[in-house]
Design an enzyme around this catalytic site. Structure first.
Site, PDB file in Angstrom:
ATOM      1  CB  SER A  93      68.373  42.050   2.448  1.00 45.94           C
ATOM      2  OG  SER A  93      66.947  42.808   2.385  1.00 45.94           O
ATOM      3  CE  LYS A 100      65.511  39.795   0.113  1.00 45.45           C
ATOM      4  NZ  LYS A 100      64.973  41.163   0.744  1.00 45.45           N
ATOM      5  CB  SER A 105      65.309  44.750   1.301  1.00 43.98           C
ATOM      6  OG  SER A 105      66.245  44.733   2.155  1.00 43.98           O
TER       7      SER A 105
HETATM    8  N1  GLN Z   1      68.603  47.878   5.384  1.00 43.39           N
HETATM    9  C1  GLN Z   1      67.174  47.866   5.926  1.00 43.39           C
HETATM   10  C2  GLN Z   1      67.415  47.254   7.219  1.00 43.39           C
HETATM   11  O1  GLN Z   1      68.380  46.677   6.913  1.00 43.39           O
HETATM   12  C3  GLN Z   1      66.098  47.678   4.631  1.00 43.39           C
HETATM   13  C4  GLN Z   1      66.194  46.023   4.648  1.00 43.39           C
HETATM   14  C5  GLN Z   1      64.960  45.347   3.870  1.00 43.39           C
HETATM   15  O2  GLN Z   1      64.052  46.582   3.437  1.00 43.39           O
HETATM   16  N2  GLN Z   1      64.638  44.542   4.293  1.00 43.39           N
HETATM   17  O3  GLN Z   1      66.523  47.155   7.835  1.00 43.39           O
END
Ligand code: GLN
Length: 507
Positions: free
Chosen positions: A164, A78, A188
Site C-alpha cells: 500500500s 505516507k 506494504s
Molecule cells: N497487501 C496486503 C493487504 O492488502 C498488505 C497491506 C499492508 O501491508 N498494509 O492487506
C-alpha cells in the site's frame, strides 16, 4: 539531474553539513520536481510555504553547527501518518474519502522524530515536503484502492507501483524525494520497494511507535523507511524508532543506532568477503514452481552475489508458508473491522449530508466514505469475529500465527538470515487487480509470514525481470536483528549497482 535525485540521504546530509548545498535549494528543487511529476500520482499534497520555512530553520541551525543528524534533508510521509494541521496545511486522509477534510491536531511520533522532534527530544531535522498516496487505510498491494486515484510505476507508467505504500516507493524511485516513510502490515513497504527498484525495511514489530499512524491491523502494523540504499534506510530508521510511552506495544529497548550497527556487524571479516561465515537460509517454500522465471532468475543472481561476498546458502523450510494467506486475511480484517469502527460520522471526517435517524446516518456515512476493498474487509472481519465463527476462524488463525512464528524460530537455529523473493512477479499492469481481489491476496505469500511473526524484513533491489521491471530480494532477520539485516543489504549494495539504477522515464 538535480542534487535531490543524485544524492541519497547520507550524501545530502553530508553536503548540507559541509554547507556545499542549502536545504532551501534542495527543497525548492524537490518541489519543482514534484510539480513536474504530478501525473505520477505519488503525492496527495505538498505545503511549499511550510517546507521552505522548515528548510530555512535547518539552514540557520546548520550555519551555527547545530541541528539533528539529518537536518535539512527532504522527506515525505505516507498519508497514513497524521500531520498537525496547525503546523502545516497538510491533510491526513489514509487515502480515504472518509477522512477528506480531516485536520489532525497532532503529529505522528514518526513524523515528529524525523522532523522537529518532541518536547524534550530533538528530532532528526528533516524537512517535510508533503503527503504520499497510498491504498485506502493501507489495504491493498497496487495503490489502486486510494480515493485519490492510482499511482503509476516510474519504470513503466502503465504498471502499478505496488502497495500500500505505493506513493512512497514511486516518489523515491522517481527521484522526487531521497526517502519516504511507509507502513507494512503484510508487505506494504517491501512489495512497493521491490516493484519500484528501491530499498525498504520493516523493522521488528514494536520498533517504531504506532502513535498517529492511522490503524489498519494493530498487531501487524509497523512503520519503516523507503530509500535508495540500505545505508539511507538505516539513517532514517535510527531517527524514527525508539520507545514511545503513547504506544503500549512499542519496544522499551534503548534508542538504537542502526547505521552504526550496520557498519559494525561482522567487523572481523576481510574486506573482500564481508559476509564470511554468514548463513542465509532459503526456505524451499519461497521458491515454488509457480514463481515467475524472471523473478527467480534475478533473486538467484543476487543470492550468488551474496555467496561471492562470503555467505553460505543453506536449505531451510517454512512449512506453513501457504497458510499465512488465510491466517493473515482473517486476522488483519478482524482487527480492521474493529479499528475502523471509529469512523462513524460523529468523531471523524465524512458525515452523510442527509439521513433519517442515527442508524441511517451511520449507514449512509460509512457507505459513502469507505471504498469497496475497505468495505469487503470490514465485512470479512465482522464475520470472523461473530458469535459462532470466532472459534472456527479467528481463534484458529491465532493458533496458526503462533506456529508460523515457531517455524521461523526453527529456521533461525540453522541460519542468521532468511532470503527469498518479495513478490511472485514483477509489477503488473494498472487495472488488473481490481477485478480479482483473491488473486491480489495470493500474491502476498512471501511477505505475510514475517509480518505475522513480527520479524524484521527488507526488500533490496536485485536486478531486473520481464520488460526491464525491477525485482526485489527479500531478507528476513531474527527479532531486533536489523543491524545484521542492514549489513547484508549494505554489503550487497557495495558490490552491485542494481540499487543505483533509475527509471529512464522519470522527470
Ligand atoms: N497487501 C496486503 C493487504 O492488502 C498488505 C497491506 C499492508 O501491508 N498494509 O492487506
Amino acid at each position: 539531474m538535480s542534487a535531490v535525485s543524485e544524492g541519497g540521504v547520507a550524501a545530502l546530509a553530508r553536503a548540507l553539513r559541509a554547507r556545499s548545498v542549502s536545504s532551501e535549494e534542495l527543497v525548492r528543487a524537490a518541489l519543482a520536481r514534484i510539480e513536474a511529476a504530478r501525473d505520477l500520482g505519488a503525492f496527495i499534497a505538498t505545503d511549499a510555504e511550510t517546507a521552505l520555512a522548515q528548510a530555512r530553520t535547518a539552514d540557520a541551525g546548520l550555519a551555527r553547527g547545530e541541528g539533528g543528524p539529518l537536518a535539512g534533508v527532504p522527506v515525505a510521509h505516507k498519508d497514513i501518518f497524521v500531520t498537525d494541521f496547525r503546523a502545516s496545511r497538510l491533510p491526513s486522509t489514509a487515502g480515504s474519502k472518509m477522512l477528506a477534510g480531516y485536520a489532525s491536531p497532532f503529529d505522528a511520533t514518526v513524523v515528529a522524530r524525523l522532523g522537529a522532534g518532541e518536547p524534550g527530544r530533538p528530532g532528526a531535522g528533516m524537512v517535510t515536503l508533503g503527503k504520499l498516496n497510498c491504498d485506502e487505510f493501507a489495504m491493498g498491494s497496487s495503490n489502486e484502492n486510494s480515493a485519490w486515484g492510482p499511482v503509476h510505476n516510474p519504470w513503466d507508467r502503465a504498471r502499478v507501483p505496488g502497495g500500500s505504500s505505493g506513493g512512497s516507493a514511486a516518489a523515491v524511485a522517481a527521484g522526487l524525494v531521497p526517502a519516504a516513510t511507509g507502513t507494512d502490515t503484510g508487505g506494504s513497504i517491501r512489495q512497493p520497494a521491490s516493484f519500484c527498484g528501491i530499498t525498504g525495511i520493516k523493522p521488528t514489530y514494536g520498533t517504531c511507535s504506532r502513535w498517529g499512524m492511522i490503524a489498519f491491523a494493530s498487531s501487524l502494523d509497523q512503520a519503516g523507511p523507503l530509500a535508495r540504499s540500505a545505508e539511507d534506510c538505516a539513517l532514517l530508521l535510527s531517527a524514527m524508532s525508539g520507545h514511545d510511552p503513547r504506544d503500549a506495544t512499542s519496544s522499551e529497548r534503548p534508542p538504537q543506532d542502526f547505521h552504526a550497527q550496520m557498519l559494525a556487524a561482522r567487523a572481523g571479516a576481510a574486506a573482500a568477503r564481508p559476509l564470511a561465515g554468514l548463513r542465509i537460509g532459503l526456505p524451499r517454500e519461497f521458491f515454488p514452481p509457480a514463481l515467475a522465471a524472471d523473478v527467480a532468475q534475478a533473486v538467484r543472481g543476487a543470492l550468488a552475489e551474496l555467496e561471492r561476498l562470503g555467505a553460505t546458502l543453506v536449505d531451510v523450510s517454512l512449512p506453513r508458508t501457504e497458510l499465512a494467506i488465510p491466517v493473515y486475511y482473517i486476522i488483519a480484517p478482524a482487527e480492521a473491522s474493529s479499528n475502523l469502527g471509529r469512523f462513524d460520522g460523529v468523531r471523524y471526517g465524512h458525515r452523510a449530508a442527509q439521513y433519517a435517524d442515527l442508524a441511517d446516518m451511520y449507514r449512509k456515512t460509512r457507505s459513502e466514505g469507505f471504498g469497496a476493498e475497505v468495505k469487503r474487509r470490514i465485512m470479512i472481519g465482522t464475520y470472523v469475529l461473530s458469535h459462532g465463527y470466532y472459534d472456527a476462524y479467528y481463534l484458529q488463525a491465532q493458533k496458526l500465527r503462533r506456529m508460523i512464528a515457531d517455524d521461523f524460530r526453527a529456521c533461525f537455529g540453522q541460519c542468521e538470515l532468511i532470503a527469498g523473493p518479495v513478490a511472485p512477479t514483477v509489477a503488473g499492469p494498472l487495472g488488473a487487480q481490481a477485478a480479482d481481489p483473491v488473486k491480489a491476496y495470493l500474491a502476498d505469500i512471501f511477505t505475510l509470514p514475517a509480518s505475522l511473526a513480527g520479524l524484521p524484513a527488507m526488500s533490496v533491489p536485485a536486478g531486473f525481470g520481464e520488460a526491464g521491471m525491477p525485482v526485489g530480494l527479500q531478507l528476513v532477520g531474527d527479532y531486533f536483528a536489523e543491524g545484521a539485516l542492514l549489513h547484508a543489504a549494505h554489503a550487497l549494495q557495495q558490490a552491485t549497482d542494481w540499487h543505483l539504477k533509475q527509471p529512464g522515464g522519470a522527470a
